[in-house]
Design a protein around this motif. Sequence first.
Motif, short mmCIF file in Angstrom:
data_model
loop_
_atom_site.label_atom_id
_atom_site.label_comp_id
_atom_site.label_asym_id
_atom_site.label_seq_id
_atom_site.Cartn_x
_atom_site.Cartn_y
_atom_site.Cartn_z
N ILE A 32 0.84 -1.20 0.00
CA ILE A 32 0.00 0.00 0.00
C ILE A 32 0.87 1.25 0.00
N VAL A 33 1.86 1.29 0.85
CA VAL A 33 2.75 2.46 0.91
C VAL A 33 3.52 2.61 -0.40
N TRP A 34 3.96 1.50 -0.98
CA TRP A 34 4.64 1.53 -2.27
C TRP A 34 3.75 2.19 -3.33
N LEU A 35 2.50 1.79 -3.38
CA LEU A 35 1.56 2.35 -4.35
C LEU A 35 1.28 3.83 -4.07
N LEU A 36 1.11 4.17 -2.80
CA LEU A 36 0.84 5.56 -2.44
C LEU A 36 2.05 6.46 -2.68
N ALA A 37 3.25 5.86 -2.71
CA ALA A 37 4.45 6.64 -3.03
C ALA A 37 4.38 7.19 -4.46
N ALA A 38 3.59 6.52 -5.30
CA ALA A 38 3.43 6.96 -6.69
C ALA A 38 2.27 7.95 -6.85
N GLY A 39 1.45 8.09 -5.82
CA GLY A 39 0.34 9.03 -5.88
C GLY A 39 -0.85 8.54 -5.08
N GLU A 40 -1.73 9.47 -4.77
CA GLU A 40 -2.88 9.13 -3.94
C GLU A 40 -3.85 8.21 -4.66
N ARG A 41 -4.57 7.42 -3.86
CA ARG A 41 -5.51 6.43 -4.38
C ARG A 41 -6.66 6.26 -3.40
N ASP A 42 -7.78 5.77 -3.91
CA ASP A 42 -8.89 5.43 -3.02
C ASP A 42 -8.78 3.96 -2.62
N VAL A 43 -9.60 3.56 -1.67
CA VAL A 43 -9.49 2.22 -1.11
C VAL A 43 -9.79 1.13 -2.15
N SER A 44 -10.74 1.39 -3.04
CA SER A 44 -11.08 0.39 -4.07
C SER A 44 -9.93 0.17 -5.04
N THR A 45 -9.30 1.25 -5.44
CA THR A 45 -8.15 1.16 -6.35
C THR A 45 -7.01 0.40 -5.67
N LEU A 46 -6.76 0.73 -4.41
CA LEU A 46 -5.70 0.02 -3.67
C LEU A 46 -6.01 -1.47 -3.57
N ALA A 47 -7.26 -1.80 -3.28
CA ALA A 47 -7.65 -3.21 -3.15
C ALA A 47 -7.40 -3.94 -4.47
N ASP A 48 -7.78 -3.33 -5.58
CA ASP A 48 -7.56 -3.95 -6.89
C ASP A 48 -6.07 -4.14 -7.17
N GLU A 49 -5.27 -3.13 -6.87
CA GLU A 49 -3.84 -3.18 -7.18
C GLU A 49 -3.08 -4.13 -6.25
N VAL A 50 -3.49 -4.20 -5.00
CA VAL A 50 -2.82 -5.08 -4.04
C VAL A 50 -3.31 -6.52 -4.20
N GLY A 51 -4.55 -6.66 -4.67
CA GLY A 51 -5.09 -8.00 -4.88
C GLY A 51 -5.77 -8.58 -3.65
N VAL A 52 -6.31 -7.71 -2.81
CA VAL A 52 -7.04 -8.14 -1.63
C VAL A 52 -8.38 -7.40 -1.60
#
Length: 117
Positions: A35-55
């Motif tokens: 999550i922190v790795w992804l947020l280092a590239a820019g802000e995201r909402d919880v749904s986007t994070l869930a899709d990208e992290v795979g949980v």
Amino acid sequence: MSDPRGGQSTDVSAEVLQSAAATFGILAATVRLHIVWLLAAGERDVSTLADEVGVTVQVVSQHLAKLRLAGLVQARRDGRRQLYLISDPHLATVVREMVAHLHGPSARRGAKRGLGG
């Protein structure tokens, strides 16, 4: 006092070391680090994070709560969405550096010798 090898001070308080250890402890969970790795590239909402992290959204929400409690991420409203971002740009730098270090050529050589992994 400076260290002749790097020029930086070797004096550090127990409080600073304790805080650093706590931060590394929070990041020790793979999902939180992702999550922190992804947020280092820019802000995201919880749904986007869930899709990208795979949980699931619920799992991401639980980890975001811990990251927020630790002061590592913050949220801001954008209409009806809640967007998450890293609270301190230094954290993004540390995470990027660690991933780059482990992903670099010397890490691959170490893994071949059984030192990585």
